[in-house]
Design a protein around this motif. Sequence first.
Motif, mmCIF file in Angstrom:
data_model
loop_
_atom_site.group_PDB
_atom_site.id
_atom_site.type_symbol
_atom_site.label_atom_id
_atom_site.label_comp_id
_atom_site.label_asym_id
_atom_site.label_seq_id
_atom_site.Cartn_x
_atom_site.Cartn_y
_atom_site.Cartn_z
ATOM 1 N N TYR A 186 -17.437 -3.544 -4.690
ATOM 2 C CA TYR A 186 -17.118 -2.290 -5.085
ATOM 3 C C TYR A 186 -16.898 -1.671 -3.856
ATOM 4 C CZ TYR A 186 -22.315 -2.205 -3.444
ATOM 5 O OH TYR A 186 -23.921 -2.272 -2.511
ATOM 6 N N TRP A 187 -16.683 -2.463 -2.641
ATOM 7 C CA TRP A 187 -16.048 -2.193 -1.730
ATOM 8 C C TRP A 187 -14.205 -1.751 -1.761
ATOM 9 C CZ3 TRP A 187 -13.019 -3.976 1.943
ATOM 10 C CH2 TRP A 187 -12.472 -3.098 3.367
ATOM 11 N N ARG A 188 -14.280 -2.919 -2.444
ATOM 12 C CA ARG A 188 -12.570 -3.248 -2.707
ATOM 13 C C ARG A 188 -12.013 -2.046 -3.608
ATOM 14 N NH1 ARG A 188 -10.931 -8.788 -3.418
ATOM 15 N NH2 ARG A 188 -11.161 -9.828 -0.729
ATOM 16 N N ALA A 189 -12.968 -1.598 -4.483
ATOM 17 C CA ALA A 189 -12.683 -0.575 -5.586
ATOM 18 C C ALA A 189 -12.917 0.922 -4.959
ATOM 19 C CB ALA A 189 -13.885 -0.661 -7.355
ATOM 20 N N GLU A 190 -13.291 1.189 -4.222
ATOM 21 C CA GLU A 190 -13.978 2.465 -4.359
ATOM 22 C C GLU A 190 -12.876 2.531 -2.642
ATOM 23 O OE1 GLU A 190 -17.604 3.568 -3.341
ATOM 24 O OE2 GLU A 190 -18.369 3.131 -5.284
ATOM 25 N N SER A 191 -11.935 1.438 -2.058
ATOM 26 C CA SER A 191 -10.682 1.450 -0.649
ATOM 27 C C SER A 191 -10.090 2.149 -0.756
ATOM 28 C CB SER A 191 -11.799 0.358 0.773
ATOM 29 O OG SER A 191 -12.406 0.222 0.368
ATOM 30 N N THR A 192 -8.961 2.740 -0.194
ATOM 31 C CA THR A 192 -7.875 3.110 -0.122
ATOM 32 C C THR A 192 -7.449 2.002 0.387
ATOM 33 O OG1 THR A 192 -7.680 4.471 2.643
ATOM 34 C CG2 THR A 192 -8.472 5.521 0.288
ATOM 35 N N PRO A 193 -6.024 1.888 0.081
ATOM 36 C CA PRO A 193 -5.309 0.716 0.593
ATOM 37 C C PRO A 193 -5.255 0.797 1.976
ATOM 38 C CG PRO A 193 -4.011 1.548 -1.357
ATOM 39 C CD PRO A 193 -5.129 2.683 -0.819
ATOM 40 N N ALA A 194 -5.125 1.961 2.340
ATOM 41 C CA ALA A 194 -4.934 2.059 4.650
ATOM 42 C C ALA A 194 -6.781 1.715 5.067
ATOM 43 C CB ALA A 194 -4.868 3.944 5.087
ATOM 44 N N GLU A 195 -7.520 2.108 4.698
ATOM 45 C CA GLU A 195 -8.753 1.673 4.587
ATOM 46 C C GLU A 195 -8.583 -0.349 4.540
ATOM 47 O OE1 GLU A 195 -12.460 4.382 4.047
ATOM 48 O OE2 GLU A 195 -11.213 3.695 2.194
ATOM 49 N N LEU A 196 -8.538 -1.049 3.402
ATOM 50 C CA LEU A 196 -8.503 -2.232 3.342
ATOM 51 C C LEU A 196 -7.996 -2.803 4.126
ATOM 52 C CD1 LEU A 196 -7.832 -2.415 -0.906
ATOM 53 C CD2 LEU A 196 -9.858 -3.050 0.716
ATOM 54 N N ALA A 197 -6.547 -2.396 4.152
ATOM 55 C CA ALA A 197 -6.150 -2.814 5.648
ATOM 56 C C ALA A 197 -7.034 -3.110 7.503
ATOM 57 C CB ALA A 197 -4.101 -2.101 5.640
ATOM 58 N N ALA A 198 -6.853 -1.842 6.971
ATOM 59 C CA ALA A 198 -7.494 -1.258 8.382
ATOM 60 C C ALA A 198 -8.776 -2.293 8.920
ATOM 61 C CB ALA A 198 -7.987 0.373 8.606
ATOM 62 N N LYS A 199 -9.809 -3.140 7.392
ATOM 63 C CA LYS A 199 -11.053 -3.164 8.161
ATOM 64 C C LYS A 199 -10.731 -5.161 7.740
ATOM 65 C CE LYS A 199 -13.975 0.641 7.307
ATOM 66 N NZ LYS A 199 -14.940 1.265 6.061
ATOM 67 N N ARG A 200 -9.899 -4.958 6.836
ATOM 68 C CA ARG A 200 -9.654 -6.481 5.938
ATOM 69 C C ARG A 200 -9.393 -7.772 7.391
ATOM 70 N NH1 ARG A 200 -5.825 -6.729 2.744
ATOM 71 N NH2 ARG A 200 -7.361 -6.698 0.903
ATOM 72 N N ARG A 201 -9.111 -7.111 8.512
ATOM 73 C CA ARG A 201 -9.500 -7.987 10.076
ATOM 74 C C ARG A 201 -10.971 -8.234 10.534
ATOM 75 N NH1 ARG A 201 -5.691 -8.732 15.677
ATOM 76 N NH2 ARG A 201 -7.029 -10.128 16.463
#
Length: 132
Positions: free
Chosen positions: A92-107
């Motif tokens: 549900y974090w992936r489903a609600e995050s924007t692509p920019a958030e995903l990239a920023a928080k992935r590491r």
Amino acid sequence: MNEDSGKSSRQTLGRAAMLSNPYVRITNNFLHDMATGTWAACVLVIWVLATRLTGLPAEAADAIAEAMALVFWLLVVALVVLAATGGIRLAYWRAESTPAELAAKRRALVVKHVAFLVVYGGGTLWAWLLLP
């Protein structure tokens, strides 16, 4: 659209609806937190019992060893619940995050989960090694 893709689409929509349900999320988060605490408590109980085994009569030591083994299996169940509910949280974090958030928080998420793998793996191994 073939029947399989329609079924897959309905499953995806059903999963998304379930993950957005606040009761599902609250229950999942509760179970995740409870499993975390249960795991830590099991490690602590095994450690405390292991320190008390020396000098006990054989019958008492056997009873304590059996209890430690049961607590270890509770620890394993808590670890399974922790991983399963963590996977749901990630979904549900992936489903609600924007692509920019995903990239920023992935590491940060990768580093966090590697650290948790070391802690939970090391703690579980330590608890297992404490078993008589």
